[in-house]
Scaffold this active site. Structure first.
Site, PDB file in Angstrom:
ATOM      1  N   LYS A   6       9.547  64.441  34.784  1.00  0.00           N
ATOM      2  CA  LYS A   6       9.432  65.361  33.522  1.00  0.00           C
ATOM      3  C   LYS A   6      10.650  65.421  32.706  1.00  0.00           C
ATOM      4  O   LYS A   6      11.053  65.609  31.751  1.00  0.00           O
ATOM      5  CB  LYS A   6       8.600  66.602  33.591  1.00  0.00           C
ATOM      6  CG  LYS A   6       7.037  66.380  34.048  1.00  0.00           C
ATOM      7  CD  LYS A   6       6.509  65.164  33.367  1.00  0.00           C
ATOM      8  CE  LYS A   6       5.323  64.517  34.516  1.00  0.00           C
ATOM      9  NZ  LYS A   6       4.901  63.365  34.013  1.00  0.00           N
ATOM     10  N   GLU A  54      -5.120  66.662  34.309  1.00  0.00           N
ATOM     11  CA  GLU A  54      -6.106  65.653  34.964  1.00  0.00           C
ATOM     12  C   GLU A  54      -6.754  66.323  36.254  1.00  0.00           C
ATOM     13  O   GLU A  54      -6.315  67.069  37.033  1.00  0.00           O
ATOM     14  CB  GLU A  54      -5.280  64.479  35.746  1.00  0.00           C
ATOM     15  CG  GLU A  54      -3.926  64.813  36.687  1.00  0.00           C
ATOM     16  CD  GLU A  54      -2.691  64.743  35.641  1.00  0.00           C
ATOM     17  OE1 GLU A  54      -2.677  64.993  34.451  1.00  0.00           O
ATOM     18  OE2 GLU A  54      -1.741  64.336  36.320  1.00  0.00           O
ATOM     19  N   ASP A  69       2.818  62.325  28.381  1.00  0.00           N
ATOM     20  CA  ASP A  69       1.836  62.907  29.171  1.00  0.00           C
ATOM     21  C   ASP A  69       2.509  64.219  29.671  1.00  0.00           C
ATOM     22  O   ASP A  69       3.892  64.438  29.772  1.00  0.00           O
ATOM     23  CB  ASP A  69       1.424  62.254  30.321  1.00  0.00           C
ATOM     24  CG  ASP A  69       0.129  62.755  30.853  1.00  0.00           C
ATOM     25  OD1 ASP A  69      -0.631  63.663  30.275  1.00  0.00           O
ATOM     26  OD2 ASP A  69      -0.124  62.660  31.841  1.00  0.00           O
ATOM     27  N   ASN A  70       1.776  65.378  30.130  1.00  0.00           N
ATOM     28  CA  ASN A  70       1.990  66.471  31.025  1.00  0.00           C
ATOM     29  C   ASN A  70       3.001  67.458  29.941  1.00  0.00           C
ATOM     30  O   ASN A  70       4.003  67.890  30.652  1.00  0.00           O
ATOM     31  CB  ASN A  70       2.947  66.184  31.951  1.00  0.00           C
ATOM     32  CG  ASN A  70       1.854  65.303  32.776  1.00  0.00           C
ATOM     33  OD1 ASN A  70       1.967  64.056  33.091  1.00  0.00           O
ATOM     34  ND2 ASN A  70       0.592  65.806  33.261  1.00  0.00           N
ATOM     35  N   ASP A  81       5.425  58.850  31.172  1.00  0.00           N
ATOM     36  CA  ASP A  81       4.645  59.654  32.246  1.00  0.00           C
ATOM     37  C   ASP A  81       5.300  59.704  33.706  1.00  0.00           C
ATOM     38  O   ASP A  81       4.834  59.697  34.621  1.00  0.00           O
ATOM     39  CB  ASP A  81       3.491  59.167  32.443  1.00  0.00           C
ATOM     40  CG  ASP A  81       2.228  60.159  33.186  1.00  0.00           C
ATOM     41  OD1 ASP A  81       2.639  61.217  33.146  1.00  0.00           O
ATOM     42  OD2 ASP A  81       1.489  59.542  33.695  1.00  0.00           O
TER      43      ASP A  81
END
Ligand code: SAM
Ligand code: MG
Length: 214
Positions: free
Chosen positions: A144, A199, A169-170, A141
């Site tokens: 990226k 989020e 994540d993401n 996380d």
């Protein structure tokens, strides 16, 4: 001088969460981010998916890349069995300082090693620094564009064993296209997408869970 967002997030924890109660710390941060100021924590909705992956894996050694204020750190560590350890990596000293206080407020400092530095420098040192052989679970996380190079680095350093889980994540927002392309097409991984939302918003995002097959 004006306070920073992480400082205000910490103040909300100190005002609204009970010392030694990790779930109240998580709640206080979600409350702050939903109603006062958005922040880049994994958040409550994806946080439930994170919780179920952690609980199901019941890991002994967990690595988290990207601590920020320690929100996901607290979520993960609160679910670990006695003697399990979470190593979390953060290269921004201001964020690390806040995270240490959030972690201490939750009473989880004995389960967590927060290491300050860049993931690419620290991954090759994990074995000598902490005596870990392999990680059972890695939560990615951080920035990226680092997911893919750091995954390849973990492979190279022998930090993954058959059955190790990568949870990223993401993967949709902001998105990690090169990582997804790699992890979904490599015969070394079995990968699954968990659809959710960015989020504290209604924008689509999700977590990618990938099991290393060795
Ligand atoms: N995992 C946290 C949570 O859900 O509560 C949020 C982490 S935030 C999205 C990403 C963090 O990774 C930032 O605090 C940033 O400073 C840190 N970071 C980004 N790239 C990094 C790198 N290569 N090494 C260490 N930390 C990094
Ligand atoms: Mg995130």
């Amino acid at each position: 001088t004006r306070s920073t967002r992480p400082q205000r997030l910490l103040a909300a924890v100190q005002k609204n969460a009970t010392r030694g109660d990790p779930r109240s710390v998580v709640r206080a941060i979600d409350q702050f981010c939903r109603h006062k100021e958005w922040a880049m924590n994994v958040g409550d909705e994806k946080g439930c998916i994170l919780d179920s992956v952690v609980s199901e894996a019941n890991p002994t050694y967990v690595l988290e890349l990207g601590t920020y204020c320690g929100y996901s750190t607290v979520r993960i560590a609160s679910l670990l069995s006695p003697n399990s350890k979470l190593i979390t990596v953060e290269f921004n000293p201001e964020y690390a300082k806040i995270a240490r206080q959030v972690i201490a407020w939750a009473g989880l400092q004995d389960k967590i090693h927060l290491v300050e530095g860049a993931s690419g420098d620290l991954i090759p040192k994990m074995q000598e620094m902490f005596g870990v052989k392999t990680f059972d679970l890695v939560f990615l996380d951080h920035w990226k564009d680092r997911y893919l190079p750091d995954t390849k680095l973990m492979e190279k350093c022998g930090l993954l064993r058959k059955g190790s889980i990568l949870l990223a994540d993401n993967v949709i927002c902001p998105g990690t296209p090169d990582y997804l392309e790699y992890i979904r097409n490599s015969p070394q991984y079995e990968s699954q997408y968990f659809k959710s939302h960015l989020e504290y918003t209604k924008v689509e995002d999700g977590l990618e869970k990938s099991v290393f097959l060795g």
